[in-house]
Design a protein around this motif. Structure first.
Motif, short mmCIF file in Angstrom:
data_model
loop_
_atom_site.label_atom_id
_atom_site.label_comp_id
_atom_site.label_asym_id
_atom_site.label_seq_id
_atom_site.Cartn_x
_atom_site.Cartn_y
_atom_site.Cartn_z
N LEU A 173 -2.32 -94.06 62.84
CA LEU A 173 -2.35 -95.32 63.57
C LEU A 173 -1.05 -95.54 64.35
O LEU A 173 -1.08 -95.96 65.51
N ILE A 174 0.08 -95.23 63.72
CA ILE A 174 1.38 -95.40 64.40
C ILE A 174 1.47 -94.47 65.61
O ILE A 174 1.92 -94.87 66.68
N LYS A 175 0.98 -93.24 65.46
CA LYS A 175 0.96 -92.29 66.59
C LYS A 175 0.09 -92.80 67.73
O LYS A 175 0.28 -92.44 68.88
N ASN A 176 -0.90 -93.62 67.40
CA ASN A 176 -1.81 -94.17 68.40
C ASN A 176 -1.46 -95.62 68.75
O ASN A 176 -2.34 -96.45 68.98
N SER A 177 -0.16 -95.91 68.75
CA SER A 177 0.40 -97.16 69.28
C SER A 177 0.28 -98.38 68.38
O SER A 177 0.48 -99.50 68.84
N TRP A 178 -0.09 -98.21 67.10
CA TRP A 178 -0.11 -99.38 66.22
C TRP A 178 1.33 -99.74 65.86
O TRP A 178 2.13 -98.85 65.57
N ASP A 179 1.64 -101.03 65.86
CA ASP A 179 3.00 -101.49 65.56
C ASP A 179 3.27 -101.36 64.05
O ASP A 179 2.67 -102.05 63.24
N GLU A 180 4.19 -100.45 63.73
CA GLU A 180 4.51 -100.16 62.33
C GLU A 180 4.95 -101.41 61.57
O GLU A 180 4.68 -101.57 60.39
#
Length: 197
Positions: free
Chosen positions: A42-49
Motif C-alpha cells: 500500500l505504501i509503495k502505491n501511494s498510501w500515506d504511511e
C-alpha cells in the motif's frame, strides 16, 4: 476503465503458486505477512504511511513489529472509516458504511442470512489462493477507496448455479460505488464484486 481481477490473474502477474494446503482457517495471517504483503504494498502505491494504525485483537494500539497479533489495520488515522479486521475464519474490509466479507469457504455453511445481511460477500475460492495472493487482493480493494467521500452498495441476484449455494444464505452480485471527486472513473471486478471508483 474496467479490470477483472481473479485469483488466477493475480497469481500469473506475480508468478505465485496457486494453492497452499490449509489445515485450519485459511486467513490466519502473521504480522510479518501483513507487513510485507499488505502494508508495504500500500505504501509503495501511494498510501500515506502516517495514516496506518495497528490494533491488537483486544483493540489496543500496537506497532506492526509487536509480539501481539494484529487484529485490525486502520487506513485513515483516527477517522476509522476504512479498516480491515482479521478473524481467521473470515476477513472483513469496512469502507464507511459497507462491510465486505471474505469467508473461508470451508466454514461458509455455518454462516446465516443474518450473519451476512446487508454485507458484501465474496464468492471466489480463497482456499485456492496463497496468503500473498489474498493480501494482495485485499490491498488492491483498499486502494479503490483512496479519497473516498461516500461508499454505497447495491446487491443483485445471480443466475441459478453460478456460485455454490451454502446452507443458510444465497450468493449475490454486488456493485460498490465510491464517490471520490476523481475525474476518471475506474472499475475493478473481484469475482462477484464490482467496485466503481
Amino acid at each position: 476503465m474496467s479490470n477483472k481481477i481473479s485469483s488466477k490473474s493475480i497469481c500469473e502477474r506475480n508468478n505465485i503458486s496457486m494453492s497452499e494446503n490449509y489445515k485450519e482457517y485459511c486467513m490466519k495471517f502473521s504480522n510479518e505477512e501483513l507487513k510485507k504483503n499488505m502494508v508495504e504494498y500500500l505504501i509503495k502505491n501511494s498510501w500515506d504511511e502516517k495514516m496506518i494504525r495497528f490494533l491488537s485483537e483486544d483493540g489496543d494500539e500496537i506497532e506492526i513489529d509487536s509480539s501481539k497479533e494484529i487484529g485490525t489495520i486502520v487506513f485513515d488515522g483516527n477517522d476509522e472509516n476504512l479498516f480491515i479486521n482479521f478473524y481467521g475464519i473470515h476477513t472483513s474490509i469496512f469502507a464507511y458504511n459497507v462491510e465486505m466479507m471474505f469467508i473461508d469457504e470451508d466454514s461458509k455453511g455455518t454462516y446465516t442470512s443474518s450473519d451476512v445481511y446487508n454485507n458484501v460477500v465474496y464468492e471466489g475460492n480463497l482456499r485456492e489462493m496463497s496468503h500473498e495472493e489474498m493480501l494482495r487482493m485485499f490491498s488492491e480493494i483498499i486502494l479503490c477507496f483512496i479519497d473516498a467521500e461516500t461508499v454505497t452498495m447495491t446487491q443483485s441476484s445471480v443466475p441459478e448455479n453460478k456460485y455454490k449455494k451454502y446452507n443458510y444464505y444465497e450468493p449475490h452480485e454486488f456493485l460498490v460505488e465510491v464517490k471520490n471527486g476523481h475525474t476518471i472513473e475506474k472499475r475493478n471486478i473481484y469475482e462477484n464484486i464490482t467496485i466503481q471508483y
